[in-house]
Design a protein around this motif. Structure first.
Motif, PDB file in Angstrom:
ATOM      1  N   SER A  56       0.807  -1.220   0.000  1.00  0.00           N
ATOM      2  CA  SER A  56       0.000   0.000   0.000  1.00  0.00           C
ATOM      3  C   SER A  56       0.840   1.269   0.000  1.00  0.00           C
ATOM      4  N   THR A  57       2.099   1.167   0.397  1.00  0.00           N
ATOM      5  CA  THR A  57       2.945   2.370   0.391  1.00  0.00           C
ATOM      6  C   THR A  57       3.113   2.931  -1.014  1.00  0.00           C
ATOM      7  N   THR A  58       2.872   2.101  -2.042  1.00  0.00           N
ATOM      8  CA  THR A  58       2.968   2.607  -3.416  1.00  0.00           C
ATOM      9  C   THR A  58       1.939   3.708  -3.670  1.00  0.00           C
ATOM     10  N   SER A  59       0.845   3.697  -2.911  1.00  0.00           N
ATOM     11  CA  SER A  59      -0.201   4.713  -3.090  1.00  0.00           C
ATOM     12  C   SER A  59       0.235   6.087  -2.605  1.00  0.00           C
ATOM     13  N   VAL A  60       1.350   6.141  -1.876  1.00  0.00           N
ATOM     14  CA  VAL A  60       1.893   7.434  -1.450  1.00  0.00           C
ATOM     15  C   VAL A  60       2.160   8.318  -2.667  1.00  0.00           C
ATOM     16  N   LEU A  61       2.532   7.705  -3.785  1.00  0.00           N
ATOM     17  CA  LEU A  61       2.906   8.465  -4.981  1.00  0.00           C
ATOM     18  C   LEU A  61       1.764   9.340  -5.471  1.00  0.00           C
ATOM     19  N   GLY A 114      -0.924  10.292  -3.738  1.00  0.00           N
ATOM     20  CA  GLY A 114      -1.225  11.293  -2.716  1.00  0.00           C
ATOM     21  C   GLY A 114      -0.233  12.439  -2.736  1.00  0.00           C
ATOM     22  N   TYR A 115       1.050  12.098  -2.847  1.00  0.00           N
ATOM     23  CA  TYR A 115       2.068  13.148  -2.869  1.00  0.00           C
ATOM     24  C   TYR A 115       1.876  14.058  -4.075  1.00  0.00           C
ATOM     25  N   ASP A 116       1.600  13.468  -5.235  1.00  0.00           N
ATOM     26  CA  ASP A 116       1.436  14.279  -6.438  1.00  0.00           C
ATOM     27  C   ASP A 116       0.238  15.224  -6.314  1.00  0.00           C
ATOM     28  N   ILE A 117      -0.884  14.712  -5.781  1.00  0.00           N
ATOM     29  CA  ILE A 117      -2.071  15.564  -5.603  1.00  0.00           C
ATOM     30  C   ILE A 117      -1.769  16.701  -4.636  1.00  0.00           C
ATOM     31  N   GLY A 118      -1.179  16.345  -3.475  1.00  0.00           N
ATOM     32  CA  GLY A 118      -0.904  17.346  -2.449  1.00  0.00           C
ATOM     33  C   GLY A 118       0.107  18.385  -2.903  1.00  0.00           C
ATOM     34  N   VAL A 119       1.192  17.925  -3.509  1.00  0.00           N
ATOM     35  CA  VAL A 119       2.258  18.851  -3.867  1.00  0.00           C
ATOM     36  C   VAL A 119       1.837  19.753  -5.030  1.00  0.00           C
ATOM     37  N   MET A 120       1.013  19.227  -5.946  1.00  0.00           N
ATOM     38  CA  MET A 120       0.592  20.036  -7.093  1.00  0.00           C
ATOM     39  C   MET A 120      -0.335  21.171  -6.666  1.00  0.00           C
ATOM     40  N   SER A 121      -1.103  20.980  -5.593  1.00  0.00           N
ATOM     41  CA  SER A 121      -2.010  22.041  -5.148  1.00  0.00           C
ATOM     42  C   SER A 121      -1.258  23.317  -4.801  1.00  0.00           C
ATOM     43  N   SER A 144      -7.253  -3.823   3.460  1.00  0.00           N
ATOM     44  CA  SER A 144      -7.494  -3.297   2.114  1.00  0.00           C
ATOM     45  C   SER A 144      -7.719  -1.795   2.101  1.00  0.00           C
ATOM     46  N   SER A 145      -7.930  -1.208   3.275  1.00  0.00           N
ATOM     47  CA  SER A 145      -8.090   0.252   3.339  1.00  0.00           C
ATOM     48  C   SER A 145      -6.739   0.961   3.378  1.00  0.00           C
ATOM     49  N   PHE A 146      -5.652   0.198   3.494  1.00  0.00           N
ATOM     50  CA  PHE A 146      -4.332   0.805   3.592  1.00  0.00           C
ATOM     51  C   PHE A 146      -3.950   1.665   2.390  1.00  0.00           C
ATOM     52  N   PRO A 147      -4.291   1.258   1.131  1.00  0.00           N
ATOM     53  CA  PRO A 147      -3.935   2.147   0.015  1.00  0.00           C
ATOM     54  C   PRO A 147      -4.482   3.560   0.188  1.00  0.00           C
ATOM     55  N   GLU A 148      -5.726   3.668   0.652  1.00  0.00           N
ATOM     56  CA  GLU A 148      -6.310   5.004   0.868  1.00  0.00           C
ATOM     57  C   GLU A 148      -5.614   5.724   2.017  1.00  0.00           C
ATOM     58  N   VAL A 149      -5.176   4.957   3.036  1.00  0.00           N
ATOM     59  CA  VAL A 149      -4.422   5.558   4.146  1.00  0.00           C
ATOM     60  C   VAL A 149      -3.153   6.214   3.618  1.00  0.00           C
ATOM     61  N   PHE A 150      -2.451   5.498   2.745  1.00  0.00           N
ATOM     62  CA  PHE A 150      -1.182   6.025   2.242  1.00  0.00           C
ATOM     63  C   PHE A 150      -1.388   7.119   1.203  1.00  0.00           C
ATOM     64  N   ILE A 151      -2.504   7.100   0.484  1.00  0.00           N
ATOM     65  CA  ILE A 151      -2.821   8.232  -0.391  1.00  0.00           C
ATOM     66  C   ILE A 151      -2.950   9.502   0.439  1.00  0.00           C
ATOM     67  N   ASN A 152      -3.650   9.385   1.560  1.00  0.00           N
ATOM     68  CA  ASN A 152      -3.831  10.541   2.436  1.00  0.00           C
ATOM     69  C   ASN A 152      -2.521  10.970   3.089  1.00  0.00           C
ATOM     70  N   ALA A 153      -1.695   9.985   3.447  1.00  0.00           N
ATOM     71  CA  ALA A 153      -0.381  10.318   3.998  1.00  0.00           C
ATOM     72  C   ALA A 153       0.454  11.053   2.957  1.00  0.00           C
ATOM     73  N   GLY A 154       0.360  10.615   1.700  1.00  0.00           N
ATOM     74  CA  GLY A 154       1.085  11.281   0.625  1.00  0.00           C
ATOM     75  C   GLY A 154       0.604  12.704   0.408  1.00  0.00           C
ATOM     76  N   ILE A 155      -0.716  12.906   0.496  1.00  0.00           N
ATOM     77  CA  ILE A 155      -1.268  14.259   0.357  1.00  0.00           C
ATOM     78  C   ILE A 155      -0.714  15.170   1.450  1.00  0.00           C
ATOM     79  N   LEU A 156      -0.690  14.666   2.684  1.00  0.00           N
ATOM     80  CA  LEU A 156      -0.173  15.462   3.797  1.00  0.00           C
ATOM     81  C   LEU A 156       1.303  15.787   3.592  1.00  0.00           C
TER      82      LEU A 156
END
Length: 528
Positions: free
Chosen positions: A42-47, A49-56, A162-174
């Motif tokens: 699920s850590t792959t989902s950080v990518l 999240g990071y892109d969404i957060g950083v682009m804002s 299975s909710s971990f991908p969404e957890v890491f998306i949010n971590a990436g956004i932060l």
């Protein structure tokens, strides 16, 4: 007398029962091995999240540095979601060909190249080329992480894991939001390049760490490697009995006779992915048609209710609400990222306790209220000449409320639900369809938000999102059965009958299994 009772028990051959024998069965502890596998995948989902957060935040500086228009800003921010479509569609076939684990590695390699291109971009066209490459990598990661996690998880904790991908998306956004604030102090031409290029670092780490993960046991069975699959199932199941049951169910779903017990066995050609698209679109069974509609619907409504507009354009929303200082806007976006991350963590512990449906429906109800109230607040501010502090606070509170309600239900459940409801032979491609719908919808929403609020006012935009969320509530209520506690292999029995009743199904799942009744089809009063 006591001696006579003991003698009677000895004669009957039945052991004496103690009070402990009447205690309810203890809930199995969380499987640490399965937990570690889910976290790594699920850590792959950080990518994403990071892109969404950083682009804002990065678009603020890119616009000033490269002198681009609002339309170009919209395209730059949202186009990655459309590029994800290519990656997510290719990932289904790729994962069936080379395996789930190596598909994750491929996603990291592609994103690394994209991040490097974006970091060294000298003009808008160069930057868009980097977005294309990074988008393909994100599409791969988005599709494969939930599928791998669902396939490796025991039924008792599948919702949690299975909710971990969404957890890491949010971590990436932060992390992206924090990166914006940190690099905003650099010179204009360097700040946004560091923000975007920094994403190359985690992709190298993740691509290396993933190699220590085991392969998905379901993929191994599809290749006829029963011995390897059994070893992994023994480690990722709550008991030896569950491992045997899971293996038998997977073999049946893959078309392998139960009598085959060799470590390596021949498998039907269809297990490698042939004719899958026909089974999904040309000749689907009623159950598969229902599953496909549910997966496409939940992914469409997750994005069409406006989450990416809030996350990507939160600095603009806060500016419209009356916050004008660049530092204050970036700090407010950090608060959005922090709220999303906290509530997604709460959701991970509720998914296997309260079930998917109650959490999803209550989440959407809260989103509707938050979006409508935010629309009211922004409309009031839009029609006044002076700053109204209470309206500013109301808008900030509703933005945080909206992302909180989204993260506690709609956010994680979309990925959990769509990754667990497809039959084994259709799972990879079915999940890729869901991701494709998700990214296309996200791309349309994020690439039209500025034009939308200029056309119907920013308050009107959020009233529109509230209306879409209302439609989604009705869809979820009538179309999505509860899947809590089901194994992946008996999931198909829940679908195909649109008059299902979910009230008694989940309560009687364990009882019916113990009675040997097999699969329960909702709406048939427990008939098989």
């Amino acid at each position: 007398m006591a001696d006579r009772k003991a003698e009677t028990n000895a004669i009957s051959g039945q052991p004496q029962k103690t009070l402990a024998d009447f205690d309810p069965p203890k809930k199995p502890k969380r499987n640490v091995y399965a937990l570690a596998c889910a976290i790594l995948a699920s850590t792959t989902s950080v990518l994403l999240g990071y892109d969404i957060g950083v682009m804002s935040g990065a678009v603020i500086y890119i616009k000033d540095d490269l002198k681009i228009s609002d339309v170009q800003v919209e395209i730059l921010a949202g186009i990655l979601n459309l590029y994800c479509l290519i990656g997510s569609c290719a990932a289904g076939r790729t994962s069936d060909w080379i395996g789930r684990r190596y598909t994750i590695v491929v996603s990291q390699v592609i994103f690394f190249a994209g991040a490097i291109l974006m970091g060294f971009a000298t003009n808008y066209s160069f930057l868009m080329a980097g977005r294309f490459v990074a988008g393909v990598g994100v599409g791969y990661a988005l599709m494969i992480a939930p599928v791998y996690t669902a396939e490796v998880s025991p039924a008792s904790t599948r919702g949690f894991l299975s909710s971990f991908p969404e957890v890491f998306i949010n971590a990436g956004i932060l992390i992206g939001y924090v990166s914006n604030y940190g690099f905003s102090k650099l010179p204009l031409h360097l700040g946004w390049r560091f923000m975007l290029g920094l994403g190359a670092i985690p992709s190298v780490v993740l691509g290396t760490v993933v190699l220590v993960m085991p392969e998905s046991p379901r993929w191994l069975v599809m290749q006829g490697r029963l011995g390897d699959a059994k070893k992994i199932l023994d480690k990722t199941s709550d008991s030896k009995e569950e491992a045997q049951t899971r293996l038998a169910d997977i073999k049946q779903a893959a078309g392998i006779p139960e009598s085959c017990t060799d470590d390596v066995v021949p498998v039907p050609k269809r297990s490698h992915g042939e004719d899958v698209w026909k089974d999904l679109f040309v000749h689907p069974t009623p159950a598969v048609r229902h599953v496909l509609l549910a997966a496409v619907g939940i992914h469409f409504f997750q994005q069409s209710s406006g989450i990416d507009s809030v996350v990507l354009y939160s600095p603009r929303i806060f500016e419209k609400a009356g916050i004008t200082s660049p530092d204050q806007k970036l700090l407010a976006t950090v608060a959005v990222g922090f709220t999303k991350t906290v509530f997604i963590l709460v959701a991970t512990f509720l998914l296997d306790k309260t079930g998917r449906r109650p959490l999803l429906l209550s989440s959407v109800a809260g989103m509707i209220f938050s979006l409508a109230t935010l629309g009211v607040g922004l409309t009031i501010i839009d029609h006044t000449d002076h700053k109204m502090m209470w309206a500013v606070v109301l808008c900030m509170g509703m933005v945080l409320s909206y992302v909180a309600f989204f993260s506690i239900g709609m956010g994680p459940i979309t990925w959990v639900y769509s990754s667990e409801i497809f039959p084994l032979k259709l799972r990879a491609q079915g999940a890729s369809i869901g991701v494709a719908v998700n990214r296309v919808t996200s791309g349309v929403i994020s690439m039209t938000f500025i034009s939308l609020y200029k056309g119907i006012t920013i308050g009107g935009a959020f009233f529109l999102y509230a209306g879409i969320a209302t439609v989604s509530f009705v869809f979820f209520y009538f179309m999505l059965p509860e899947t809590q506690g089901r194994t992946l292999e008996d999931m198909e029995g829940l679908f195909g009958n649109f008059k299902w009743k979910f009230d008694n199904s989940t309560k009687n799942i364990n009882k019916n299994r113990e009675d040997g009744k097999g699969q329960i089809q909702l709406g048939t009063n427990g008939q098989t």
